[in-house]
Enzyme design. Structure first.
Site, PDB file in Angstrom:
ATOM      1  N   LYS A  94     -24.399 -32.646   5.365  1.00  0.00           N
ATOM      2  CA  LYS A  94     -23.403 -33.152   4.416  1.00  0.00           C
ATOM      3  C   LYS A  94     -23.773 -34.522   3.846  1.00  0.00           C
ATOM      4  O   LYS A  94     -22.967 -35.161   3.190  1.00  0.00           O
ATOM      5  CB  LYS A  94     -22.029 -33.176   5.080  1.00  0.00           C
ATOM      6  CG  LYS A  94     -21.634 -31.800   5.674  1.00  0.00           C
ATOM      7  CD  LYS A  94     -20.189 -31.731   6.085  1.00  0.00           C
ATOM      8  CE  LYS A  94     -19.899 -30.445   6.852  1.00  0.00           C
ATOM      9  NZ  LYS A  94     -18.477 -30.105   6.871  1.00  0.00           N
ATOM     10  N   ASP A 111     -16.224 -27.417   0.624  1.00  0.00           N
ATOM     11  CA  ASP A 111     -16.565 -28.424   1.641  1.00  0.00           C
ATOM     12  C   ASP A 111     -16.550 -29.789   0.944  1.00  0.00           C
ATOM     13  O   ASP A 111     -17.505 -30.160   0.252  1.00  0.00           O
ATOM     14  CB  ASP A 111     -17.931 -28.134   2.282  1.00  0.00           C
ATOM     15  CG  ASP A 111     -18.138 -29.004   3.518  1.00  0.00           C
ATOM     16  OD1 ASP A 111     -17.795 -30.205   3.456  1.00  0.00           O
ATOM     17  OD2 ASP A 111     -18.617 -28.487   4.543  1.00  0.00           O
ATOM     18  N   ILE A 112     -15.468 -30.502   1.137  1.00  0.00           N
ATOM     19  CA  ILE A 112     -15.231 -31.746   0.388  1.00  0.00           C
ATOM     20  C   ILE A 112     -16.264 -32.802   0.770  1.00  0.00           C
ATOM     21  O   ILE A 112     -16.812 -33.499  -0.078  1.00  0.00           O
ATOM     22  CB  ILE A 112     -13.807 -32.279   0.664  1.00  0.00           C
ATOM     23  CG1 ILE A 112     -12.781 -31.158   0.430  1.00  0.00           C
ATOM     24  CG2 ILE A 112     -13.504 -33.482  -0.218  1.00  0.00           C
ATOM     25  CD1 ILE A 112     -11.384 -31.491   0.934  1.00  0.00           C
ATOM     26  N   ASP A 118     -10.897 -24.418   6.890  1.00  0.00           N
ATOM     27  CA  ASP A 118     -12.165 -23.878   6.394  1.00  0.00           C
ATOM     28  C   ASP A 118     -11.974 -22.665   5.501  1.00  0.00           C
ATOM     29  O   ASP A 118     -12.869 -22.294   4.746  1.00  0.00           O
ATOM     30  CB  ASP A 118     -13.064 -23.507   7.584  1.00  0.00           C
ATOM     31  CG  ASP A 118     -13.613 -24.765   8.263  1.00  0.00           C
ATOM     32  OD1 ASP A 118     -13.875 -25.742   7.541  1.00  0.00           O
ATOM     33  OD2 ASP A 118     -13.763 -24.761   9.503  1.00  0.00           O
ATOM     34  N   LYS A 160     -24.342 -31.902  11.182  1.00  0.00           N
ATOM     35  CA  LYS A 160     -23.402 -32.117  10.072  1.00  0.00           C
ATOM     36  C   LYS A 160     -23.792 -33.347   9.243  1.00  0.00           C
ATOM     37  O   LYS A 160     -23.667 -33.357   8.021  1.00  0.00           O
ATOM     38  CB  LYS A 160     -21.965 -32.266  10.594  1.00  0.00           C
ATOM     39  CG  LYS A 160     -21.393 -30.917  11.033  1.00  0.00           C
ATOM     40  CD  LYS A 160     -19.999 -30.998  11.607  1.00  0.00           C
ATOM     41  CE  LYS A 160     -19.622 -29.640  12.176  1.00  0.00           C
ATOM     42  NZ  LYS A 160     -18.372 -29.650  12.925  1.00  0.00           N
ATOM     43  N   LYS A 183       7.293 -13.061  -0.828  1.00  0.00           N
ATOM     44  CA  LYS A 183       7.129 -13.074   0.624  1.00  0.00           C
ATOM     45  C   LYS A 183       6.617 -11.714   1.108  1.00  0.00           C
ATOM     46  O   LYS A 183       7.108 -10.670   0.643  1.00  0.00           O
ATOM     47  CB  LYS A 183       8.501 -13.379   1.253  1.00  0.00           C
ATOM     48  CG  LYS A 183       8.467 -13.552   2.743  1.00  0.00           C
ATOM     49  CD  LYS A 183       9.865 -13.842   3.280  1.00  0.00           C
ATOM     50  CE  LYS A 183       9.881 -13.567   4.768  1.00  0.00           C
ATOM     51  NZ  LYS A 183      11.220 -13.383   5.290  1.00  0.00           N
ATOM     52  N   ASN A 225      -3.760 -26.363  10.980  1.00  0.00           N
ATOM     53  CA  ASN A 225      -4.333 -26.657  12.297  1.00  0.00           C
ATOM     54  C   ASN A 225      -3.557 -27.781  12.960  1.00  0.00           C
ATOM     55  O   ASN A 225      -2.601 -28.310  12.401  1.00  0.00           O
ATOM     56  CB  ASN A 225      -5.821 -26.994  12.159  1.00  0.00           C
ATOM     57  CG  ASN A 225      -6.032 -28.196  11.263  1.00  0.00           C
ATOM     58  OD1 ASN A 225      -5.564 -29.284  11.551  1.00  0.00           O
ATOM     59  ND2 ASN A 225      -6.729 -27.997  10.147  1.00  0.00           N
ATOM     60  N   PHE A 273     -16.417 -36.751   9.969  1.00  0.00           N
ATOM     61  CA  PHE A 273     -15.951 -36.532  11.332  1.00  0.00           C
ATOM     62  C   PHE A 273     -16.471 -35.177  11.793  1.00  0.00           C
ATOM     63  O   PHE A 273     -16.736 -34.295  10.972  1.00  0.00           O
ATOM     64  CB  PHE A 273     -14.414 -36.560  11.401  1.00  0.00           C
ATOM     65  CG  PHE A 273     -13.877 -37.933  11.686  1.00  0.00           C
ATOM     66  CD1 PHE A 273     -14.032 -38.957  10.769  1.00  0.00           C
ATOM     67  CD2 PHE A 273     -13.229 -38.213  12.881  1.00  0.00           C
ATOM     68  CE1 PHE A 273     -13.560 -40.232  11.027  1.00  0.00           C
ATOM     69  CE2 PHE A 273     -12.746 -39.478  13.160  1.00  0.00           C
ATOM     70  CZ  PHE A 273     -12.909 -40.492  12.239  1.00  0.00           C
TER      71      PHE A 273
HETATM   72  N1  CTP Z   1     -14.755 -31.081   5.893  1.00  0.00           N
HETATM   73  C1  CTP Z   1     -14.524 -31.088   4.525  1.00  0.00           C
HETATM   74  N2  CTP Z   1     -14.213 -29.934   3.888  1.00  0.00           N
HETATM   75  C2  CTP Z   1     -14.121 -28.771   4.557  1.00  0.00           C
HETATM   76  C3  CTP Z   1     -14.358 -28.749   5.945  1.00  0.00           C
HETATM   77  C4  CTP Z   1     -14.677 -29.935   6.581  1.00  0.00           C
HETATM   78  O1  CTP Z   1     -14.618 -32.143   3.925  1.00  0.00           O
HETATM   79  N3  CTP Z   1     -13.800 -27.665   3.902  1.00  0.00           N
HETATM   80  C5  CTP Z   1     -15.124 -32.346   6.543  1.00  0.00           C
HETATM   81  C6  CTP Z   1     -14.121 -32.887   7.535  1.00  0.00           C
HETATM   82  O2  CTP Z   1     -13.206 -33.754   6.893  1.00  0.00           O
HETATM   83  C7  CTP Z   1     -14.997 -33.620   8.517  1.00  0.00           C
HETATM   84  C8  CTP Z   1     -16.298 -32.862   8.490  1.00  0.00           C
HETATM   85  O3  CTP Z   1     -16.286 -32.092   7.274  1.00  0.00           O
HETATM   86  O4  CTP Z   1     -15.273 -34.926   8.089  1.00  0.00           O
HETATM   87  C9  CTP Z   1     -16.525 -31.922   9.626  1.00  0.00           C
HETATM   88  O5  CTP Z   1     -15.442 -31.095   9.832  1.00  0.00           O
HETATM   89  P1  CTP Z   1     -15.488 -29.970  10.944  1.00  0.00           P
HETATM   90  O6  CTP Z   1     -14.273 -29.131  10.855  1.00  0.00           O
HETATM   91  O7  CTP Z   1     -15.856 -30.578  12.256  1.00  0.00           O
HETATM   92  O8  CTP Z   1     -16.795 -29.156  10.481  1.00  0.00           O
HETATM   93  P2  CTP Z   1     -17.047 -27.924   9.573  1.00  0.00           P
HETATM   94  O9  CTP Z   1     -18.017 -28.341   8.521  1.00  0.00           O
HETATM   95  O10 CTP Z   1     -15.768 -27.331   9.118  1.00  0.00           O
HETATM   96  O11 CTP Z   1     -17.828 -26.990  10.590  1.00  0.00           O
HETATM   97  P3  CTP Z   1     -17.284 -26.106  11.832  1.00  0.00           P
HETATM   98  O12 CTP Z   1     -15.822 -25.863  11.587  1.00  0.00           O
HETATM   99  O13 CTP Z   1     -18.121 -24.898  11.761  1.00  0.00           O
HETATM  100  O14 CTP Z   1     -17.557 -26.936  13.050  1.00  0.00           O
END
Ligand code: CTP
Length: 410
Positions: A347, A308-309, A281, A343, A291, A212, A329
């Site tokens: 979380k 989801d860390i 995600d 969130k 490849k 991203n 964040f």
């Molecule tokens: N995060 C994480 N691990 C993931 C996805 C997100 O730790 N696999 C953490 C990011 O570092 C951030 C927070 O979750 O602190 C929110 O990230 P964001 O991308 O806004 O949210 P998502 O939970 O991925 O939800 P969505 O993409 O549906 O908005």
């Protein structure tokens, strides 16, 4: 911008020309320079270069040439010493290190050093054998024991044709160190701050990946700000273009899984955890060893969710019950505060930093940001548009307040 004043002492080494870049880097950071050159330095670079860059007279000798100058300059080193916050010497030659270590005072710079009672930063540069020589090393040890900062010279090819340790650190690094020494505070002393930053990269095949737009700037700003306030900082970073800030332990990772492992490994020792990384995600379910070849037909990609860390860290922090603070964040394009609140709860964070990544000129790649902090207690704090580095300090102010509340409860 803050305004500090530094004396920049230029020694007589081949790297003397790099001091010109140093003066510019310091100015970019709001640090004004008064240049002092040794006689040997003037053999390498002309004072005019520095006079033009700083707009100030360069000090080149202890005694002027006319009787009036002699009278005026006989106490000038005392005045210069009192008017400046820091003495930066670059390049600090073996001769200058020896003079400073032993208190010799036979020219303006060495006399100024003796009269100087504030911060001293020395950036050595010399032949590698001279650097390793026991005499130089014991001088360096004596200067460090006196509380001065002596930077390590860099490794590489030297002007003399030999290679090894002895190159002047990059001017940008010397300026960063000077800025750090001047701006250093202590309100995060004793804290260990774990910051994640940047995107993750999920392989599609051996040459392609999903990722991203995250630049890592916000996370790096947070890591630097925390280090400058006295914290030990562990920065777990996805692939970004940025150099790790000084005084930060940087762990480089690529995938979400690697980031998760690094975060969980460092979680027990961390007191404040800030998850600013834009973690992918999804990752490709089965990454082929070879490849993928192009064909004329549609290519389906099967994706599985990544761990989801933040949620895992939230659960672990709650289980451990040690008053660790967790900040997430939320990058949103709509309903920013509502999503941040969702969130925060899901979380188990103590605070979520929400930003609208759809806003013009803000967000991922920009140097500026505008964020809203949402806390567990239901507070909603808007931070107006500012440089990410300034916002980092504001976020840490709130983090410190919450951490002290948590700590007193745990
Ligand atoms: N995060 C994480 N691990 C993931 C996805 C997100 O730790 N696999 C953490 C990011 O570092 C951030 C927070 O979750 O602190 C929110 O990230 P964001 O991308 O806004 O949210 P998502 O939970 O991925 O939800 P969505 O993409 O549906 O908005």
């Amino acid at each position: 911008m803050s305004s500090w004043r530094a004396v920049v002492g230029v020694g007589g080494g081949i790297a003397a020309y790099k001091a010109a870049e140093l003066v510019r880097e310091l100015a970019r950071r709001g640090i004004q320079s008064q240049v002092v050159m040794t006689a040997a330095a003037q053999e390498f670079v002309r004072p005019l270069t520095f006079a033009a860059l700083t707009g100030r007279k360069v000090i080149t000798s202890l005694f002027g040439s006319s009787p009036e100058e002699v009278l005026a300059s006989s106490v000038e080193h005392i005045g210069v010493a009192r008017e400046h916050d820091m003495l930066v010497v670059a390049p600090a030659t073996a001769d200058l290190l020896a003079k400073f270590a032993h208190g010799l005072a036979d020219d303006f710079l060495s006399t100024l050093y003796l009269a100087f009672d504030r911060k001293v930063l020395l950036a050595p540069s010399m032949n590698t054998v001279m650097w390793r020589n026991a005499a130089t090393q014991s001088n360096v040890a004596a200067l460090r024991a006196r509380g001065h900062v002596v930077m390590e010279p860099e490794e590489g090819e030297l002007a003399c044709g030999e290679s090894g340790s002895g190159r002047l650190p990059e001017p940008a690094r010397i300026a960063e160190e000077a800025h750090y020494q001047l701006a250093r505070r202590h309100d995060l002393d004793g804290e260990t701050v774990l910051v994640t930053a940047g995107p993750t990269r999920e392989p599609i095949d051996p040459v392609r990946f999903l990722s991203n737009r995250s630049s890592g700037k916000m996370g790096y700003a947070l890591a630097e700000a925390a280090a400058w306030r006295g914290a030990r900082v562990i920065l777990v970073s996805g692939p970004v273009e940025l150099a790790a800030p000084l005084h930060v332990e940087c762990v480089r990772v690529e995938t979400a899984r690697e980031m998760r492992d690094a975060v969980l490994a460092h979680l027990p020792e961390s007191t404040i955890v800030i998850k600013s990384a834009a973690v992918a995600d999804y990752h490709v379910a089965n990454v082929p060893a070879q490849k993928i070849k192009k064909t004329a037909t549609r290519l389906p990609l099967e994706l599985d969710p990544t761990p989801d860390i933040l949620a895992e860290a939230g659960a672990e922090i709650e289980r451990a019950g040690r008053g660790q603070l967790l900040i997430g964040f939320a990058a949103e394009t709509e309903n920013v505060v509502g999503e941040a609140k969702r969130k925060l709860k899901a979380k188990r964070c103590h605070m979520v930093v929400a930003n609208n990544v759809a806003a013009e000129g803000l967000g991922f790649e920009s140097d500026d940001n505008e964020v809203t902090l949402v806390t567990q207690a239901g507070e909603v704090i808007d931070l107006a548009r500012a440089k990410k580095r300034e916002l980092a300090d504001r976020i840490l102010d709130e983090a410190l307040r919450l951490r002290l509340e948590l700590y007193s409860r745990s």
